[in-house]
Write a protein that holds these residues in place. Structure first.
Motif, PDB file in Angstrom:
ATOM      1  N   TYR A  90      41.586  56.964  96.650  1.00 36.41           N
ATOM      2  CA  TYR A  90      40.765  56.436  97.735  1.00 36.41           C
ATOM      3  C   TYR A  90      41.599  55.626  98.722  1.00 36.41           C
ATOM      4  O   TYR A  90      41.387  55.698  99.939  1.00 36.41           O
ATOM      5  CB  TYR A  90      39.618  55.587  97.188  1.00 36.41           C
TER       6      TYR A  90
ATOM      7  N   ASP B 142      35.454  59.680 110.210  1.00 35.90           N
ATOM      8  CA  ASP B 142      36.116  59.901 108.927  1.00 35.90           C
ATOM      9  C   ASP B 142      36.802  58.625 108.429  1.00 35.90           C
ATOM     10  O   ASP B 142      36.785  58.329 107.233  1.00 35.90           O
ATOM     11  CB  ASP B 142      37.134  61.035 109.027  1.00 35.90           C
TER      12      ASP B 142
ATOM     13  N   GLY C 192      31.689  64.357  94.670  1.00 36.92           N
ATOM     14  CA  GLY C 192      32.565  64.003  95.786  1.00 36.92           C
ATOM     15  C   GLY C 192      33.913  64.692  95.714  1.00 36.92           C
ATOM     16  O   GLY C 192      34.447  65.154  96.733  1.00 36.92           O
TER      17      GLY C 192
ATOM     18  N   THR D 266      33.767  54.222 101.558  1.00 37.02           N
ATOM     19  CA  THR D 266      34.055  54.803 100.243  1.00 37.02           C
ATOM     20  C   THR D 266      34.909  53.856  99.409  1.00 37.02           C
ATOM     21  O   THR D 266      34.611  53.606  98.243  1.00 37.02           O
ATOM     22  CB  THR D 266      34.769  56.168 100.405  1.00 37.02           C
ATOM     23  N   CYS D 267      35.958  53.327  99.998  1.00 38.40           N
ATOM     24  CA  CYS D 267      36.836  52.388  99.275  1.00 38.40           C
ATOM     25  C   CYS D 267      36.080  51.122  98.876  1.00 38.40           C
ATOM     26  O   CYS D 267      36.261  50.624  97.760  1.00 38.40           O
ATOM     27  CB  CYS D 267      38.039  52.006 100.127  1.00 38.40           C
TER      28      CYS D 267
ATOM     29  N   THR E  73      35.175  67.345  98.421  1.00 39.89           N
ATOM     30  CA  THR E  73      36.456  67.104  99.083  1.00 39.89           C
ATOM     31  C   THR E  73      37.376  68.305  98.940  1.00 39.89           C
ATOM     32  O   THR E  73      38.046  68.702  99.900  1.00 39.89           O
ATOM     33  CB  THR E  73      37.131  65.841  98.510  1.00 39.89           C
TER      34      THR E  73
ATOM     35  N   TRP F 183      33.621  52.414  95.839  1.00 40.34           N
ATOM     36  CA  TRP F 183      34.127  53.029  94.613  1.00 40.34           C
ATOM     37  C   TRP F 183      35.303  52.311  93.966  1.00 40.34           C
ATOM     38  O   TRP F 183      35.449  52.361  92.746  1.00 40.34           O
ATOM     39  CB  TRP F 183      34.458  54.503  94.852  1.00 40.34           C
TER      40      TRP F 183
ATOM     41  N   ARG G  23      34.103  56.284 107.207  1.00 41.76           N
ATOM     42  CA  ARG G  23      33.616  56.789 105.924  1.00 41.76           C
ATOM     43  C   ARG G  23      34.584  56.420 104.793  1.00 41.76           C
ATOM     44  O   ARG G  23      34.163  56.049 103.701  1.00 41.76           O
ATOM     45  CB  ARG G  23      33.417  58.301 105.991  1.00 41.76           C
ATOM     46  N   ALA G  24      35.880  56.507 105.060  1.00 37.81           N
ATOM     47  CA  ALA G  24      36.892  56.150 104.048  1.00 37.81           C
ATOM     48  C   ALA G  24      36.841  54.656 103.732  1.00 37.81           C
ATOM     49  O   ALA G  24      37.005  54.261 102.569  1.00 37.81           O
ATOM     50  CB  ALA G  24      38.281  56.552 104.527  1.00 37.81           C
TER      51      ALA G  24
ATOM     52  N   SER H  33      43.680  58.005 100.817  1.00 41.92           N
ATOM     53  CA  SER H  33      42.785  58.671 101.757  1.00 41.92           C
ATOM     54  C   SER H  33      42.498  57.760 102.956  1.00 41.92           C
ATOM     55  O   SER H  33      42.519  58.212 104.112  1.00 41.92           O
ATOM     56  CB  SER H  33      41.486  59.056 101.049  1.00 41.92           C
TER      57      SER H  33
ATOM     58  N   ILE I  82      30.977  60.836  91.654  1.00 47.64           N
ATOM     59  CA  ILE I  82      32.427  60.981  91.790  1.00 47.64           C
ATOM     60  C   ILE I  82      32.805  62.458  91.642  1.00 47.64           C
ATOM     61  O   ILE I  82      33.594  62.997  92.431  1.00 47.64           O
ATOM     62  CB  ILE I  82      33.171  60.127  90.746  1.00 47.64           C
TER      63      ILE I  82
END
Length: 171
Positions: A113, A144, A33, A151-152, A37, A155, A147-148, A116, A30
Motif C-alpha cells: 500500500y 487515483d 481488492g 486506502t493507506c 488490482t 488498511w 484513493r491511495a 502504491s 483485501i
C-alpha cells in the motif's frame, strides 16, 4: 499412551483459543481488492503501457520537434511501465503469501500500500509537470492518488491492529 497413574498424568493439551482467524471478515475485502488490482493492472498494461512503446506513439511523445514532445515523457513512460509491472508481480506475491498464511503477509501488504501511494504521487508529479506544458487532463491521476491515501489510512492500521490478521498469519 502414558504409563503413569491417572492422578499423576498431565492434563491433555488443549489448544489455545485464538479468537477470530482465517481469511474471512475484512480480509475478504483485501482479497477482492488484490484481484481487482490484478485485473486493472493487466488492462492498464495492455491498453496504455504496451501501446506507449509502439514506435509511432513513442516517437510522437519523445522525439524533439513532435507536437506532443516533452522532455519528461520518456522517464514518465518508463517509470509507469516498471511501476505497473512491479505492482503486478507484487500483487501476485501478496495473493500467494495470503493464501499460504505467511507471517510476512501483513508487512508485505503495508509495503504494498505504501509503494502504491508513493508511486501514485510520483506519477502525479510527473504528469502534472508534463500537463502544464501539453494540456493533459489530471482528474484520473489525482483521483487515483487520493484513493491511495484513503486506502493507506484504512488498511495499514488494520494490518497493524487486527486480531484476525495476527491470528491468521502465523507461519
Amino acid at each position: 499412551m502414558s504409563f503413569l497413574p491417572a492422578d499423576q498424568q498431565e492434563p491433555a493439551h488443549t489448544p489455545l483459543r485464538l479468537g477470530v482467524s482465517g481469511l474471512g471478515g475484512w480480509l475478504i475485502l483485501i482479497q477482492i481488492g488484490l484481484y481487482v488490482t490484478l485485473i486493472q493492472l493487466v488492462i492498464q498494461i495492455n491498453q496504455y503501457t504496451i501501446p506507449s512503446f509502439e514506435s509511432e506513439t513513442w516517437n510522437a511523445l519523445t522525439s524533439k520537434g513532435a507536437d506532443l514532445y516533452h522532455v519528461l515523457w520518456k522517464p514518465a513512460i518508463l517509470f509507469e511501465a516498471v511501476f505497473n509491472l512491479g505492482m503486478f508481480v507484487m500483487t501476485i506475491f501478496c495473493l500467494a503469501f495470503m493464501y499460504m498464511r505467511k507471517r510476512i503477509f501483513p508487512k508485505l501488504m503495508i509495503v504494498y500500500y505504501s509503494v502504491s501511494l508513493l508511486g501514485g504521487i510520483a506519477d502525479y508529479a510527473l504528469v502534472q509537470t508534463i500537463s502544464s506544458d501539453v494540456g493533459l487532463d489530471l482528474d484520473n491521476s489525482l483521483r487515483d492518488t487520493f484513493r491511495a491515501v484513503v486506502t493507506c489510512s484504512i488498511w495499514i492500521p488494520y494490518f497493524l491492529r487486527s486480531e484476525r490478521v495476527a491470528n491468521t498469519f502465523l507461519r
